[in-house]
Design a protein around this motif. Structure first.
Motif, short mmCIF file in Angstrom:
data_model
loop_
_atom_site.label_atom_id
_atom_site.label_comp_id
_atom_site.label_asym_id
_atom_site.label_seq_id
_atom_site.Cartn_x
_atom_site.Cartn_y
_atom_site.Cartn_z
N UNK A 1 0.80 -1.23 0.00
CA UNK A 1 0.00 0.00 0.00
C UNK A 1 0.83 1.27 0.00
N UNK A 2 2.16 1.14 -0.07
CA UNK A 2 3.02 2.33 0.01
C UNK A 2 3.44 2.89 -1.34
N UNK A 3 3.15 2.20 -2.43
CA UNK A 3 3.49 2.73 -3.75
C UNK A 3 2.59 3.91 -4.06
N UNK A 4 3.21 5.04 -4.45
CA UNK A 4 2.45 6.25 -4.76
C UNK A 4 2.35 6.45 -6.26
N UNK A 5 2.77 7.63 -6.71
CA UNK A 5 2.74 7.92 -8.14
C UNK A 5 3.76 7.06 -8.89
N UNK A 6 3.40 6.65 -10.08
CA UNK A 6 4.36 6.09 -11.04
C UNK A 6 4.27 6.95 -12.29
N UNK A 7 5.38 7.58 -12.65
CA UNK A 7 5.41 8.47 -13.81
C UNK A 7 6.49 7.97 -14.76
N UNK A 8 6.08 7.53 -15.92
CA UNK A 8 7.00 7.04 -16.94
C UNK A 8 7.16 8.11 -18.00
N UNK A 9 8.31 8.75 -18.06
CA UNK A 9 8.54 9.85 -18.98
C UNK A 9 9.33 9.37 -20.19
N UNK B 1 0.43 -8.18 -16.80
CA UNK B 1 0.92 -8.88 -15.61
C UNK B 1 0.77 -8.01 -14.36
N UNK B 2 1.05 -6.71 -14.49
CA UNK B 2 0.96 -5.82 -13.33
C UNK B 2 -0.50 -5.61 -12.91
N UNK B 3 -1.39 -5.46 -13.88
CA UNK B 3 -2.80 -5.19 -13.59
C UNK B 3 -3.10 -3.71 -13.60
N UNK B 4 -4.38 -3.36 -13.63
CA UNK B 4 -4.75 -1.95 -13.68
C UNK B 4 -4.40 -1.28 -12.36
N UNK B 5 -3.66 -0.16 -12.42
CA UNK B 5 -3.17 0.49 -11.20
C UNK B 5 -4.29 1.04 -10.32
N UNK B 6 -4.01 1.08 -9.02
CA UNK B 6 -4.94 1.68 -8.06
C UNK B 6 -4.60 3.13 -7.76
N UNK B 7 -3.34 3.50 -7.97
CA UNK B 7 -2.87 4.86 -7.73
C UNK B 7 -2.55 5.52 -9.08
N UNK B 8 -2.37 6.84 -9.11
CA UNK B 8 -2.06 7.52 -10.37
C UNK B 8 -0.83 6.95 -11.06
N UNK B 9 -1.00 6.54 -12.29
CA UNK B 9 0.05 5.88 -13.07
C UNK B 9 0.04 6.56 -14.44
N UNK B 10 1.07 7.35 -14.74
CA UNK B 10 1.05 8.20 -15.93
C UNK B 10 2.17 7.85 -16.90
N UNK B 11 1.82 7.89 -18.19
CA UNK B 11 2.79 7.74 -19.27
C UNK B 11 2.88 9.08 -19.99
N UNK B 12 4.09 9.68 -20.02
CA UNK B 12 4.30 10.96 -20.69
C UNK B 12 4.95 10.68 -22.04
N UNK B 13 4.26 11.06 -23.12
CA UNK B 13 4.81 10.80 -24.45
C UNK B 13 4.80 12.06 -25.30
N UNK B 14 5.54 12.02 -26.40
CA UNK B 14 5.63 13.16 -27.29
C UNK B 14 5.92 12.67 -28.70
N UNK B 15 5.08 13.08 -29.64
CA UNK B 15 5.23 12.62 -31.01
C UNK B 15 6.45 13.15 -31.72
#
Length: 386
Positions: A236-244, A259-273
């Motif tokens: 329960x201690x995992x907070x934000x996950x931000x993949x830039x 395998x990981x499953x749908x996150x319960x906490x904010x999980x963001x993927x930052x992308x740029x074309x």
């Protein structure tokens, strides 16, 4: 033969211009440079877990690009100059000593004998600073110094209310070292997993993770391993996950998320074309798309992540557009606003509130930007005008 030579020429040229940072430089000065305290904005204590070897040839590097089979631990104290501009990492050029009045400067390094001693020290700092930790995992072509200064800049510019921790894997810090770096990041999976578990055993309430470029591959593999053991959220201690700017094959990422499953906490993927560094990675990988420049945000969001499209914002890395999350002042301040809200509270917010935040920051920063956020439920546009 001519076609093969032409292809090799393209790769060679691309390798010259690509990457996340540059050649390894000394972290510590040759001589002490003293400046008035009024020239220093802040001193940040950066805790370090690393799979790099200690630098034997030049101790001023502290850790080099060679791999270690065990994890080493340290703390680096870094000063930020009063003249610092948000989004920048002011550094001395070449082999010159850092001037603390103008440059980010590492002023002291403390080594820990092993994991227990490190855990005690980082645990005490976490308890003192507010029970939160920010783990930064750097990307391809990063020396030890690059990771230290980047996590310092992120912690300083976002005003992160907790303890910064750098996980530094053994990148060769060479533009020609892509395959070596990929293998090094893979070799560090167990070490990152162990480091996260170590932090979770302290009094920390939230462990936030920001990973960049190839470091996102390492992070996803460690999270996947945690999920396999039944402890994907670190008790329960995992907070934000931000993949830039994730340098991960799209199909591989999908399998990792399954395998990981749908996150319960904010999980963001930052992308740029317009990420030119990832265009190279795609080329090396047989023209297969990378997550960081993937054009189908809704496809990624269906796995339970929020996809943040930064294509219409500017980068500050000379046109590579590979580190916008950290070098664009607007995005840094938006990121800081998120990080200062604990992940457990942010998970219950209405995402539409980001629109008001973005408009307010745009007025402060004074630059035009547009960020498109795709969640599993809706698409939001944060537009600002300077």
């Amino acid at each position: 033969m001519a076609l093969r030579l032409k292809s090799h020429g393209v790769v060679a040229f691309a390798l010259l211009v690509a990457g996340c940072a540059g050649n390894t430089h000394d972290l510590l000065n040759k001589t002490t440079v003293t400046v008035p305290a009024s020239d220093i904005a802040a001193t940040h204590e950066i805790f370090v877990a690393t799979t790099r070897q200690k630098a034997a040839k030049d101790p001023r590097q502290v850790f080099d690009g060679d791999r270690s089979l065990t994890t080493s631990f340290a703390r680096v104290d870094v000063t930020v100059p009063k003249s610092h501009q948000v989004g920048n990492i002011e550094r001395a050029k070449g082999s010159a000593n850092s001037n603390p009045a103008k440059d980010f400067t590492a002023k002291d390094v403390t080594f820990y004998e092993g994991a227990p001693q490190f855990a005690k020290a980082v645990g005490a700092d976490i308890a003192m600073r507010g029970d939160r930790a920010l783990v930064f995992v750097h990307g391809f072509n990063n020396g030890f110094d690059d990771g230290i200064y980047r996590v310092t800049q992120i912690a300083h510019d976002t005003k992160y209310p907790g303890t910064p921790v750098l996980f530094s894997w053994a990148s060769s810090a060479k533009t020609t070292g892509y395959i070596y770096d990929k293998d090094s990041s893979t070799a560090a999976r167990d070490d990152l997993e162990a480091t996260l578990r170590m932090l979770a055993k302290t009094r920390v309430k939230s462990i936030d993770i920001i990973a960049h470029s190839m470091g996102t591959w390492l992070t996803m593999e460690a999270l996947r391993q945690l999920a396999i053991t039944g402890d994907r959220d670190l008790g329960g201690k995992l907070g934000y996950v931000i993949l830039a700017s994730p340098d991960i094959d799209v199909d591989v990422f999908k399998k990792q998320m399954i395998r990981y499953g749908k996150p319960d906490k904010p999980f963001a993927v930052l992308l740029s074309g317009d990420d030119r560094a990832l265009k190279l990675s795609s080329f090396i990988s047989g023209d297969k798309p990378r997550v960081g420049d993937y054009g189908n945000a809704a496809d990624l969001a269906s796995y339970g992540v929020s996809v943040v499209d930064l294509t219409k914002t500017k980068g500050g890395d000379g046109g590579l557009n590979h580190a916008k999350f950290a070098d664009n002042p607007f995005l840094v301040q938006l990121l800081g606003d998120r990080l200062r809200t604990p992940a457990g509270l942010a998970a219950d917010e209405d995402p539409a509130q980001l629109t008001d935040i973005g408009q307010g920051l745009g007025k402060v920063v004074g630059s035009a930007a547009e960020v498109i956020i795709t969640t599993p439920f809706k698409v939001l546009t944060i537009a600002t005008g300077g």
